[in-house]
Write a protein that holds these residues in place. Sequence first.
Motif, PDB file in Angstrom:
ATOM      1  N   LYS A   1       3.360  -0.371   0.674  1.00  0.00           N
ATOM      2  CA  LYS A   1       3.114   1.019   1.078  1.00  0.00           C
ATOM      3  C   LYS A   1       4.431   1.775   1.187  1.00  0.00           C
ATOM      4  O   LYS A   1       4.541   2.919   0.732  1.00  0.00           O
ATOM      5  CB  LYS A   1       2.457   1.066   2.467  1.00  0.00           C
ATOM      6  CG  LYS A   1       1.027   0.641   2.542  1.00  0.00           C
ATOM      7  CD  LYS A   1       0.540   0.917   3.973  1.00  0.00           C
ATOM      8  CE  LYS A   1      -0.780   0.264   4.269  1.00  0.00           C
ATOM      9  NZ  LYS A   1      -1.204   0.489   5.676  1.00  0.00           N
TER      10      LYS A   1
ATOM     11  N   LYS B   1      -2.086   4.120  15.081  1.00  0.00           N
ATOM     12  CA  LYS B   1      -0.716   3.825  14.636  1.00  0.00           C
ATOM     13  C   LYS B   1       0.160   5.065  14.726  1.00  0.00           C
ATOM     14  O   LYS B   1       1.291   5.010  15.216  1.00  0.00           O
ATOM     15  CB  LYS B   1      -0.740   3.259  13.206  1.00  0.00           C
ATOM     16  CG  LYS B   1      -1.348   1.857  13.115  1.00  0.00           C
ATOM     17  CD  LYS B   1      -1.177   1.227  11.731  1.00  0.00           C
ATOM     18  CE  LYS B   1      -2.354   1.446  10.828  1.00  0.00           C
ATOM     19  NZ  LYS B   1      -2.303   0.607   9.602  1.00  0.00           N
TER      20      LYS B   1
ATOM     21  N   TYR C   1      -4.647  -6.025  -2.983  1.00  0.00           N
ATOM     22  CA  TYR C   1      -5.761  -6.336  -3.885  1.00  0.00           C
ATOM     23  C   TYR C   1      -5.595  -5.728  -5.279  1.00  0.00           C
ATOM     24  O   TYR C   1      -6.522  -5.796  -6.094  1.00  0.00           O
ATOM     25  CB  TYR C   1      -7.071  -5.841  -3.273  1.00  0.00           C
ATOM     26  CG  TYR C   1      -7.439  -6.522  -1.970  1.00  0.00           C
ATOM     27  CD1 TYR C   1      -8.147  -7.716  -1.962  1.00  0.00           C
ATOM     28  CD2 TYR C   1      -7.070  -5.968  -0.741  1.00  0.00           C
ATOM     29  CE1 TYR C   1      -8.485  -8.338  -0.769  1.00  0.00           C
ATOM     30  CE2 TYR C   1      -7.398  -6.583   0.462  1.00  0.00           C
ATOM     31  CZ  TYR C   1      -8.105  -7.770   0.441  1.00  0.00           C
ATOM     32  OH  TYR C   1      -8.439  -8.383   1.631  1.00  0.00           O
TER      33      TYR C   1
HETATM   34  O1  LIG Z   1      -0.656  -1.547   9.144  1.00  0.00           O
HETATM   35  P1  LIG Z   1       0.557  -1.455   8.278  1.00  0.00           P
HETATM   36  O2  LIG Z   1       1.815  -1.834   8.980  1.00  0.00           O
HETATM   37  O3  LIG Z   1       0.671  -0.127   7.584  1.00  0.00           O
HETATM   38  O4  LIG Z   1       0.417  -2.534   7.074  1.00  0.00           O
HETATM   39  P2  LIG Z   1      -0.875  -3.396   6.688  1.00  0.00           P
HETATM   40  O5  LIG Z   1      -0.549  -4.210   5.500  1.00  0.00           O
HETATM   41  O6  LIG Z   1      -1.375  -4.123   7.897  1.00  0.00           O
HETATM   42  O7  LIG Z   1      -1.890  -2.283   6.239  1.00  0.00           O
HETATM   43  P3  LIG Z   1      -3.386  -1.969   6.733  1.00  0.00           P
HETATM   44  O8  LIG Z   1      -3.572  -2.385   8.137  1.00  0.00           O
HETATM   45  O9  LIG Z   1      -3.661  -0.541   6.381  1.00  0.00           O
HETATM   46  O10 LIG Z   1      -4.265  -2.905   5.809  1.00  0.00           O
HETATM   47  C1  LIG Z   1      -4.412  -2.514   4.479  1.00  0.00           C
HETATM   48  C2  LIG Z   1      -4.640  -3.678   3.580  1.00  0.00           C
HETATM   49  O11 LIG Z   1      -5.480  -3.217   2.501  1.00  0.00           O
HETATM   50  C3  LIG Z   1      -4.940  -3.532   1.259  1.00  0.00           C
HETATM   51  N1  LIG Z   1      -4.488  -2.323   0.551  1.00  0.00           N
HETATM   52  C4  LIG Z   1      -4.219  -1.088   1.056  1.00  0.00           C
HETATM   53  N2  LIG Z   1      -3.763  -0.266   0.122  1.00  0.00           N
HETATM   54  C5  LIG Z   1      -3.739  -0.969  -1.012  1.00  0.00           C
HETATM   55  C6  LIG Z   1      -3.326  -0.688  -2.332  1.00  0.00           C
HETATM   56  O12 LIG Z   1      -2.830   0.503  -2.656  1.00  0.00           O
HETATM   57  N3  LIG Z   1      -3.426  -1.652  -3.239  1.00  0.00           N
HETATM   58  C7  LIG Z   1      -3.899  -2.868  -2.919  1.00  0.00           C
HETATM   59  N4  LIG Z   1      -4.276  -3.242  -1.710  1.00  0.00           N
HETATM   60  C8  LIG Z   1      -4.207  -2.295  -0.744  1.00  0.00           C
HETATM   61  C9  LIG Z   1      -3.740  -4.439   1.509  1.00  0.00           C
HETATM   62  O13 LIG Z   1      -4.155  -5.777   1.432  1.00  0.00           O
HETATM   63  C10 LIG Z   1      -3.332  -4.114   2.929  1.00  0.00           C
HETATM   64  O14 LIG Z   1      -2.781  -5.197   3.602  1.00  0.00           O
END
Ligand SMILES: O=P(O)(O)OP(=O)(O)OP(=O)(O)OC[C@H]1O[C@@H](n2cnc3c(O)ncnc32)[C@H](O)[C@@H]1O
Length: 201
Positions: A14, A55, A156
């Motif tokens: 991200k 967050k 993913y």
């Molecule tokens: O909470 P933060 O610190 O931002 O980081 P995180 O990895 O825990 O992020 P999330 O809680 O939002 O969980 C999102 C998950 O969804 C998936 N994901 C989100 N955006 C994606 C993308 O653009 N491409 C592929 N997978 C994605 C990915 O596996 C992330 O770990």
Amino acid sequence: MMREVIIATKNKGKASEFQALLAKKGIAVKTLLDFPNSPDVEETGSTFAENARLKAETIADYFQTIVIADDSGLSIDALGGKPGVYSARYAGEEKDDEANIAKVLEEMRGIPFEQRTARFHCALAISVPNGSTTIVEGTCEGYITEVPKGENGFGYDPIFYVPQKEKTMAELTKEEKNKISHRAVALVKLEKQWEQIVNGE
Ligand SMILES: O=P(O)(O)OP(=O)(O)OP(=O)(O)OC[C@H]1O[C@@H](n2cnc3c(O)ncnc32)[C@H](O)[C@@H]1O
Ligand SMILES: [Mg+2]
């Protein structure tokens, strides 16, 4: 005009996408990877929007500055919307992308292509310290593949087929992904409200 913003994420994938998306606007991005002692926020919400708000507000409070948070994930129709808000920890607390993908592919085994529809969701929350929080959302439609393909992106992306590109998300360049992704769609919505939010009107 905002010159610098903190994105409340510890996710490297991200962080790199936000850096590219916002560099075009001349905005420098810092993330929580630059502040290893910043608090860990528990994602106890039942929606992407709730978790993004949690967050953003916690981190804006901590730094006393404007903060954007991203809560995102994959929603698969044949699995009743799973992994959804549990996307990061679907196969366990370790947040292991490979294990998450393996679990999804196992659960999707034998399901025909037409029934493998899915979408990525992204909720962005922008929070002004001691002030208001604004939330926008973006989605991106696709299909779950039978095997992973591609090396780019994160999470993913290798099992998410984007029909209009005839490629998985992980086969797209960062520039291509940043034109169509759930994150890019949400960010365009946020930009429309940007000045108003930053100036507190
Ligand atoms: O909470 P933060 O610190 O931002 O980081 P995180 O990895 O825990 O992020 P999330 O809680 O939002 O969980 C999102 C998950 O969804 C998936 N994901 C989100 N955006 C994606 C993308 O653009 N491409 C592929 N997978 C994605 C990915 O596996 C992330 O770990
Ligand atoms: Mg998270």
